[in-house]
Design an enzyme around this catalytic site. Structure first.
Site, PDB file in Angstrom:
ATOM      1  N   ASP A  35       0.843  -1.195   0.000  1.00 37.14           N
ATOM      2  CA  ASP A  35       0.000   0.000   0.000  1.00 37.14           C
ATOM      3  C   ASP A  35       0.878   1.245   0.000  1.00 37.14           C
ATOM      4  OD1 ASP A  35      -3.219   0.510   0.979  1.00 37.14           O
ATOM      5  OD2 ASP A  35      -1.822   2.206   1.080  1.00 37.14           O
ATOM      6  N   ILE A  36       0.458   2.254  -0.754  1.00 40.22           N
ATOM      7  CA  ILE A  36       1.249   3.485  -0.873  1.00 40.22           C
ATOM      8  C   ILE A  36       1.241   4.290   0.430  1.00 40.22           C
ATOM      9  CG2 ILE A  36      -0.569   5.063  -1.699  1.00 40.22           C
ATOM     10  CD1 ILE A  36       1.438   5.918  -3.910  1.00 40.22           C
ATOM     11  N   ASN A  97     -13.019  -3.404   2.031  1.00 41.25           N
ATOM     12  CA  ASN A  97     -14.013  -2.331   2.089  1.00 41.25           C
ATOM     13  C   ASN A  97     -14.869  -2.372   0.827  1.00 41.25           C
ATOM     14  OD1 ASN A  97     -12.924  -1.238   4.529  1.00 41.25           O
ATOM     15  ND2 ASN A  97     -11.263  -0.350   3.344  1.00 41.25           N
ATOM     16  N   GLU A 105     -12.308   3.277  -1.323  1.00 38.07           N
ATOM     17  CA  GLU A 105     -11.716   4.375  -2.097  1.00 38.07           C
ATOM     18  C   GLU A 105     -11.502   3.971  -3.555  1.00 38.07           C
ATOM     19  OE1 GLU A 105      -7.265   6.352  -2.301  1.00 38.07           O
ATOM     20  OE2 GLU A 105      -7.986   5.635  -0.362  1.00 38.07           O
ATOM     21  N   VAL A 106     -11.012   2.757  -3.765  1.00 38.44           N
ATOM     22  CA  VAL A 106     -10.666   2.314  -5.121  1.00 38.44           C
ATOM     23  C   VAL A 106     -11.658   1.228  -5.558  1.00 38.44           C
ATOM     24  CG1 VAL A 106      -8.887   1.312  -6.584  1.00 38.44           C
ATOM     25  CG2 VAL A 106      -8.229   2.806  -4.677  1.00 38.44           C
ATOM     26  N   HIS A 110     -10.225  -5.489  -3.684  1.00 40.81           N
ATOM     27  CA  HIS A 110      -8.924  -5.742  -3.069  1.00 40.81           C
ATOM     28  C   HIS A 110      -9.090  -6.139  -1.619  1.00 40.81           C
ATOM     29  CE1 HIS A 110      -9.953  -1.460  -2.681  1.00 40.81           C
ATOM     30  NE2 HIS A 110      -9.331  -1.465  -1.530  1.00 40.81           N
TER      31      HIS A 110
HETATM   32  P1  5GP Z   1      -9.902   1.205   0.091  1.00 41.13           P
HETATM   33  O1  5GP Z   1     -10.286   2.394   0.933  1.00 41.13           O
HETATM   34  O2  5GP Z   1     -10.454   1.305  -1.306  1.00 41.13           O
HETATM   35  O3  5GP Z   1     -10.221  -0.094   0.764  1.00 41.13           O
HETATM   36  O4  5GP Z   1      -8.320   1.219   0.031  1.00 41.13           O
HETATM   37  C1  5GP Z   1      -7.587   1.712  -1.051  1.00 41.13           C
HETATM   38  C2  5GP Z   1      -6.135   1.647  -0.664  1.00 41.13           C
HETATM   39  O5  5GP Z   1      -5.363   1.880  -1.831  1.00 41.13           O
HETATM   40  C3  5GP Z   1      -5.703   2.685   0.379  1.00 41.13           C
HETATM   41  O6  5GP Z   1      -5.140   2.012   1.510  1.00 41.13           O
HETATM   42  C4  5GP Z   1      -4.668   3.533  -0.358  1.00 41.13           C
HETATM   43  O7  5GP Z   1      -3.589   3.944   0.455  1.00 41.13           O
HETATM   44  C5  5GP Z   1      -4.220   2.623  -1.487  1.00 41.13           C
HETATM   45  N1  5GP Z   1      -3.791   3.300  -2.685  1.00 41.13           N
HETATM   46  C6  5GP Z   1      -4.410   4.321  -3.331  1.00 41.13           C
HETATM   47  N2  5GP Z   1      -3.736   4.676  -4.424  1.00 41.13           N
HETATM   48  C7  5GP Z   1      -2.662   3.844  -4.494  1.00 41.13           C
HETATM   49  C8  5GP Z   1      -1.572   3.736  -5.426  1.00 41.13           C
HETATM   50  O8  5GP Z   1      -1.470   4.440  -6.415  1.00 41.13           O
HETATM   51  N3  5GP Z   1      -0.649   2.773  -5.147  1.00 41.13           N
HETATM   52  C9  5GP Z   1      -0.740   1.943  -4.059  1.00 41.13           C
HETATM   53  N4  5GP Z   1       0.207   1.034  -3.895  1.00 41.13           N
HETATM   54  N5  5GP Z   1      -1.754   2.028  -3.170  1.00 41.13           N
HETATM   55  C10 5GP Z   1      -2.688   2.975  -3.391  1.00 41.13           C
END
Ligand code: 5GP
Length: 127
Positions: A35-36, A97, A105-106, A110
């Site tokens: 994760d970034i 999530n 968020e994405v 995942h």
């Molecule tokens: P969500 O809230 O969708 O479950 O989590 C999305 C995750 O993706 C977050 O923990 C965020 O830090 C990670 N993330 C967002 N953009 C990027 C990216 O460009 N690269 C990586 N490696 N992680 C990302």
């Protein structure tokens, strides 16, 4: 099942090689990368290569080969990180999530693998 997959999401771009990632493991059907913005010493994101939006979408529509590959990859990562309680590790949490209430968020399915410190209670109370 009414899911529309947005192929401009950030993980789709990672899968197409348009954005770099710090790969932890890759298989025929699955990619895992750090994760970034890590929330724990171990914070790995595991994604299917197929176009699935959420956990339920993946489980309903992915092939058995994709589903098995995905989960075996999660297990292999946990084993390689030394975090499996059954092998003397201190444990981990996997989180997926989904949607608005899940604060996703994405919009590409995942799993988060989190480990390396005590992770506290499962949910923070909303303020
Ligand atoms: P969500 O809230 O969708 O479950 O989590 C999305 C995750 O993706 C977050 O923990 C965020 O830090 C990670 N993330 C967002 N953009 C990027 C990216 O460009 N690269 C990586 N490696 N992680 C990302």
């Amino acid at each position: 099942m009414a899911y529309a997959y947005d192929d401009q999401n950030i993980f789709a771009k990672i899968l197409r090689g348009e954005i770099p990632n710090d790969t932890v493991m890759e298989t025929e059907h699955t990619l895992a990368f750090n994760d970034i913005a890590p929330q724990a010493p171990v914070h790995v994101l595991v994604i299917p290569k197929g176009a699935y939006v959420t956990f339920d979408h993946f489980c309903a529509e992915a092939s058995e080969a994709e589903i098995v590959d995905f989960h075996r990859t999660v297990a292999r990562i946990c084993a390689e990180k030394g975090i499996c309680p059954g092998a003397g590790g201190d444990g981990f949490r996997v989180i997926s999530n989904a949607g608005v209430d899940g604060v996703q968020e994405v919009p590409h399915y995942h799993l988060h693998i989190l480990a390396g410190r005590p992770l506290g209670r499962m949910l923070a109370r909303a303020s």
